[in-house]
Scaffold this active site. Structure first.
Site, PDB file in Angstrom:
ATOM      1  N   LYS A  64     -48.308  15.312  -4.951  1.00 26.42           N
ATOM      2  CA  LYS A  64     -47.929  14.876  -6.302  1.00 26.42           C
ATOM      3  C   LYS A  64     -46.557  15.440  -6.665  1.00 26.42           C
ATOM      4  O   LYS A  64     -45.700  14.723  -7.194  1.00 26.42           O
ATOM      5  CB  LYS A  64     -48.972  15.337  -7.328  1.00 26.42           C
ATOM      6  CG  LYS A  64     -50.238  14.497  -7.300  1.00 26.42           C
ATOM      7  CD  LYS A  64     -51.395  15.142  -8.055  1.00 26.42           C
ATOM      8  CE  LYS A  64     -52.672  14.340  -7.834  1.00 26.42           C
ATOM      9  NZ  LYS A  64     -53.878  14.996  -8.363  1.00 26.42           N
ATOM     10  N   GLN A 108     -56.048  19.776 -12.036  1.00 25.91           N
ATOM     11  CA  GLN A 108     -56.680  19.349 -10.790  1.00 25.91           C
ATOM     12  C   GLN A 108     -58.158  19.731 -10.792  1.00 25.91           C
ATOM     13  O   GLN A 108     -58.498  20.893 -11.012  1.00 25.91           O
ATOM     14  CB  GLN A 108     -55.932  19.991  -9.606  1.00 25.91           C
ATOM     15  CG  GLN A 108     -56.370  19.506  -8.256  1.00 25.91           C
ATOM     16  CD  GLN A 108     -56.049  18.029  -7.994  1.00 25.91           C
ATOM     17  OE1 GLN A 108     -54.947  17.569  -8.273  1.00 25.91           O
ATOM     18  NE2 GLN A 108     -57.013  17.301  -7.468  1.00 25.91           N
ATOM     19  N   ASP A 131     -54.098  11.630 -16.503  1.00 25.46           N
ATOM     20  CA  ASP A 131     -55.262  11.284 -15.681  1.00 25.46           C
ATOM     21  C   ASP A 131     -56.152  10.269 -16.402  1.00 25.46           C
ATOM     22  O   ASP A 131     -57.027   9.670 -15.776  1.00 25.46           O
ATOM     23  CB  ASP A 131     -56.102  12.547 -15.397  1.00 25.46           C
ATOM     24  CG  ASP A 131     -55.914  13.049 -13.982  1.00 25.46           C
ATOM     25  OD1 ASP A 131     -55.472  12.251 -13.125  1.00 25.46           O
ATOM     26  OD2 ASP A 131     -56.215  14.230 -13.727  1.00 25.46           O
TER      27      ASP A 131
END
Ligand code: NAD
Length: 304
Positions: A64, A108, A131
């Site tokens: 990422k 995460q 997200d």
């Protein structure tokens, strides 16, 4: 309906090249980022928070950060020890919410057991929730309102639309009902006017359901679970699964949730694993970060 290309061995699926489709999307995002800098003095920034040392999470976080830098955006990495407490993580989220240089916040998952992941997700400013897991964004998606959409589901739908730009009226089967993939992909497909069925571990006669599907999205987490004789001839198959199995010579390899070789002989189009949904997830994260930066600053970007 999608029709596969024929060759001497009968119908053969078009392979949906997620890698190059993702590269094209990332190129568009990078061009927009350059324009934002030039015209508005604005650099989108993404804060990625990693708690502990999960090896898979570390790989994702690295890829990422690399994609972010390539797109001209600013990475803000926060690596916290496994022992981090919930209050400490919530305090970091508060700081990131208030930081003007941070357009997107990604925590995460999974988090260590002492931290309630839902509490942490709910603490993120919904406008920075790249997200798309915050209850406000989940609710907006189900209401059909503009929202930040979870990256993997968003990528799945984009890939399907490269084969068939309108999914309206298709019978779509989503296998898996997780909050991360199955449920949001079902919402996105409804918004595309597909007729959506969501299957899960308690579903009866999954193979029969699959055989009716013009579009099949597999998000199960079981290696090569969906067999070739489950696929409707000509269907579009999007394989979300990432499963590590033992390969030849003691080497492990990654396979999807679909038995690719069998399915590719029947489907009209299919995503490979690796090289299908995975690269699109990262490209959609870049797009969401750009989107968040634009919304937070009241500006528009060409690729949105
Ligand atoms: P999950 O474990 O949260 O959910 C799996 C779902 O599959 C559940 O809803 C369950 O009901 C269903 N399921 C399990 N066994 C089943 C069965 N026998 N028949 C029918 N349904 C069954 O998993 P997830 O987070 O949704 O991830 C699914 C897969 O996608 C995993 O392999 C994961 O690694 C992968 N994934 C890939 C990406 C990517 O970027 N490519 C992103 C997220 C997840």
């Amino acid at each position: 309906m999608v029709v596969g290309r024929k060759n001497g061995r009968g119908m053969t699926a078009t392979i949906i090249d997620g890698k190059s489709i993702a590269a094209e999307l990332r190129g568009k995002v990078a061009a927009d980022v350059a324009r934002l800098k030039r015209d508005h003095g604005l650099t989108p920034g993404l804060a990625v928070v990693l708690v502990g040392q999960n090896p898979a999470s570390e790989v994702y976080v690295r890829s990422k950060a690399k994609a972010l830098v390539e797109a001209g955006m600013a990475p803000f990495d926060h690596k916290l020890p496994e022992s981090t407490g919930e209050a400490e993580l919530l305090a970091l989220i508060d700081r990131l919410n208030a930081d003007k240089a941070v357009s997107g916040i990604l925590v995460q998952l999974p988090l260590p057991p002492q931290i309630d992941a839902q509490k942490v997700i709910a603490a993120i400013d919904p406008m920075k929730d790249v997200d798309g897991f915050h209850p406000v964004n989940v609710g907006r998606l189900s209401l059909g309102l503009p929202s930040l959409v979870p990256c993997t589901p968003y990528g799945c739908v984009m890939l399907a639309k490269t084969v068939k730009p309108s999914l309206a009226g298709l019978d779509a089967l989503v296998i898996g009902r997780s909050n991360i993939v199955g449920k949001p992909v079902a919402q996105l497909l409804l918004a595309e006017n597909a007729t959506v069925t969501v299957a899960h571990s308690k579903t009866r006669d999954l193979a029969a359901l699959a055989r009716r599907a013009d579009l099949l999205i597999a998000a199960i987490g079981k290696a090569e679970f969906v067999r070739g004789d489950w696929i409707k001839p000509g269907a579009i198959v999007i394989d979300v699964g990432i499963n590590r199995i033992d390969g030849e010579g003691g080497k492990s390899r990654i396979v999807g949730d679909v038995a690719f070789g069998e399915a590719a002989r029947v489907a009209g189009a299919i995503t490979p694993v690796p090289g299908g949904v995975g690269p699109m997830t990262i490209a959609c994260l870049m797009l969401n970060t750009l989107r968040a930066a634009c919304a937070l600053n009241g500006v528009k970007a060409a690729s949105l």
